[in-house]
Write an enzyme that holds these catalytic residues in place. Structure first.
Site, PDB file in Angstrom:
ATOM      1  CG  ASN A  20      -2.170  -0.826   0.916  1.00  0.00           C
ATOM      2  OD1 ASN A  20      -2.763  -0.685  -0.157  1.00  0.00           O
ATOM      3  ND2 ASN A  20      -2.541  -1.695   1.832  1.00  0.00           N
ATOM      4  CB  SER A  25       7.259  15.785  -1.116  1.00  0.00           C
ATOM      5  OG  SER A  25       7.451  15.912   0.272  1.00  0.00           O
ATOM      6  CB  SER A  26      11.261  14.211  -3.177  1.00  0.00           C
ATOM      7  OG  SER A  26      10.921  15.566  -3.357  1.00  0.00           O
ATOM      8  CD  GLU A  81       8.946  12.755  -7.010  1.00  0.00           C
ATOM      9  OE1 GLU A  81       9.946  12.335  -6.411  1.00  0.00           O
ATOM     10  OE2 GLU A  81       8.200  13.617  -6.521  1.00  0.00           O
TER      11      GLU A  81
END
Lengths: 137, 137, 137
Positions: A20, A25-26, A81
């Site tokens: 799941n 964000s990153s 990404e």
């Protein structure tokens, strides 16, 4: 095949199809370890940074990439990404530039960039490209 | 600059650029405390309600807002987020109306609305406006 | 009414309007129990798989559905979500096919499909259909 089942097939190919996924964000937390083949039980709730592109245009070349920028020292890193109608080579170059830009903006020194990129040629009514970095807290 | 790095720059300006953001829908848990400058370690996984708008149209005015509706008594509140090609004043008025509508629908009395709104004029190839309310459980 | 307050109204109708929803992809963890009317305190942070569709076209018929595929044995299942401008009957048929496809791809035997689907005719400036399956870990 629908857009979602194409995405599901891309997730399965990436080894993330039975989890799941929580899109985040990153930021790479400080002192994170890297594991290429970590086993995570099916149904687990896992944060993930990912790029994906789903297309209904037969013959189209689509790509997705994720890049992890590792910092010098014990600070945090940055994950970027990206996805689009381009080749794996093009997206790899592009995403490296995104990571560099994010490091420059934060004034953190970049030690290394790890890129996972994938290219897919849409052969049936839906195709999906997916690249992700799971964060296992 | 790409759409994602513009968004990243907007996040950094808002003080949320070094966190892993989990976008959530919009309920303020009962008895929540308000902190304007809470320090959260980089890389932390934090739920956040936010509005954001990214534009590739040089010269365009874009705005993003988040509004927290605080209730009378010890019940929960409602958070609304909004974004678009309008001014800060316009979005502020609009989002207040959204909070009022959400309270009326729930038949909860509204005590106060806190609004954080931002306006940006796109000056280069990508611009992004961001306003968010972090929920720290 | 705005797109977000229409979505909020649809969430309230579904009984999920006072929770902080984290949208997840779609695996049913092994040995999950099913509760139709589980009470979850307002403001809780809950993972949810959902389909939703918001329309600004007065008179349009919109639908949303979520389907849980339960497996034979003690393995995990799959949740699919879907939405669009179609009827409840159409989306119910479509989503069942999506679940079957996901099980075939994983070579897991399908025991039962539970579908929650809803249809809405847009009567004012915004309408929203929502169907979701909360995962309570």
């Amino acid at each position: 095949m629908s857009a979602l089942t194409a995405f599901d097939a891309a997730l399965l190919n990436a080894g993330a199809g039975n989890l799941n996924l929580l899109k985040v964000s990153s930021i790479l937390p400080p002192t994170t370890d890297y594991h290429e083949d970590l086993y995570i039980p099916p149904g687990s709730l896992v944060p993930i940074a990912y790029g994906t592109y789903t297309s209904a245009n037969k013959g189209e070349t689509i790509s997705a990439a994720v890049a992890v920028g590792l910092p010098e020292g014990n600070t945090f890193g940055v994950i970027m990404e990206c996805s689009g109608t381009c080749t794996k080579e093009e997206i790899t170059e592009h995403i490296k530039g995104m990571v560099k830009e994010a490091f420059e903006k934060r004034e953190i020194l970049l030690k290394e960039i790890k890129v996972a990129a994938v290219q897919h040629n849409v052969t049936c009514n839906y195709g999906s490209a997916f690249a992700g970095a799971i964060l296992w807290y």
